[in-house]
Design an enzyme around this catalytic site. Structure first.
Site, PDB file in Angstrom:
ATOM      1  CE  LYS A   1     -12.805  -6.804   4.511  1.00 27.35           C
ATOM      2  NZ  LYS A   1     -12.155  -6.492   3.342  1.00 27.35           N
TER       3      LYS A   1
ATOM      4  NE  ARG B   1      -2.979  -7.918  -3.513  1.00 27.96           N
ATOM      5  CZ  ARG B   1      -3.469  -7.917  -2.940  1.00 27.96           C
ATOM      6  NH1 ARG B   1      -3.148  -8.872  -1.299  1.00 27.96           N
ATOM      7  NH2 ARG B   1      -5.029  -8.870  -2.774  1.00 27.96           N
TER       8      ARG B   1
ATOM      9  CB  SER C   1      -3.920  -6.382   5.368  1.00 30.45           C
ATOM     10  OG  SER C   1      -3.636  -5.378   4.560  1.00 30.45           O
TER      11      SER C   1
ATOM     12  CG  HIS D   1      -2.245  -0.671   1.103  1.00 37.36           C
ATOM     13  ND1 HIS D   1      -1.988  -1.700   2.440  1.00 37.36           N
ATOM     14  CD2 HIS D   1      -2.863  -1.297   0.563  1.00 37.36           C
ATOM     15  CE1 HIS D   1      -3.052  -2.516   2.788  1.00 37.36           C
ATOM     16  NE2 HIS D   1      -3.287  -2.789   1.240  1.00 37.36           N
TER      17      HIS D   1
END
Length: 159
Positions: A41, A90, A128, A17
């Protein structure tokens, strides 16, 4: 002034990030790191903790602001006079989802553009979730997250 928004959950912020943020600051006059509030979430860090960690790791970047938002990203962008969404990719699996989101945001506001930035190859595997998994099982996360995040993450995972 060209203003971009880099949205995400950042739970926690990783070096991947941070790489996108640092590279984004070279392209835009202002980069707003926008921490999405998603009540559906449950994150490890609460939103205020995420914002504080991101502010600490980006304090060397004068054109970065960090804020929370909920609701539609395009509405947040309108409030901030931002015209570009910055998204890090990614792998191709990221692209499929992000492409759908970019098209939806374009439908909601035709003035919004999405810029996809490929991750630095050294962070292509990093997420993460993966970082939290490594900490959970006692592994070393040095080099995966900014140093200032390590003690906060280890403490949070022990709580």
């Amino acid at each position: 002034m060209k203003i971009a928004v880099y949205p995400g959950s950042f739970d926690p912020i990783t070096n991947g990030h941070l790489d996108v943020i640092e590279r984004g600051t070279k392209i835009f006059d202002k980069l707003i790191v926008a921490v999405l509030i998603n009540d559906a979430k449950k994150g490890l860090f609460d939103y205020e903790e995420r914002v504080e960690l991101i502010r600490k790791v980006t304090k060397h970047l004068p054109n970065v602001e960090v804020e929370c938002f909920d609701g539609l990203l395009v509405d947040f962008m309108e409030q901030k006079d931002a015209t570009v969404i910055l998204k890090g990719l990614r792998a191709m699996s990221d692209f499929e989802y992000e492409f759908q989101m970019a098209l939806m945001n374009k439908k909601l506001d035709n003035e919004i553009e999405t810029l996809f930035m490929m991750t630095n190859a050294q962070y292509s595997y990093l997420s993460s979730s993966a970082v939290k998994q490594v900490v959970k099982f006692g592994g070393c996360i040095k080099g995966l997250v900014p140093d200032i995040v390590i003690p906060a993450l280890v403490k949070k995972m022990k709580d």
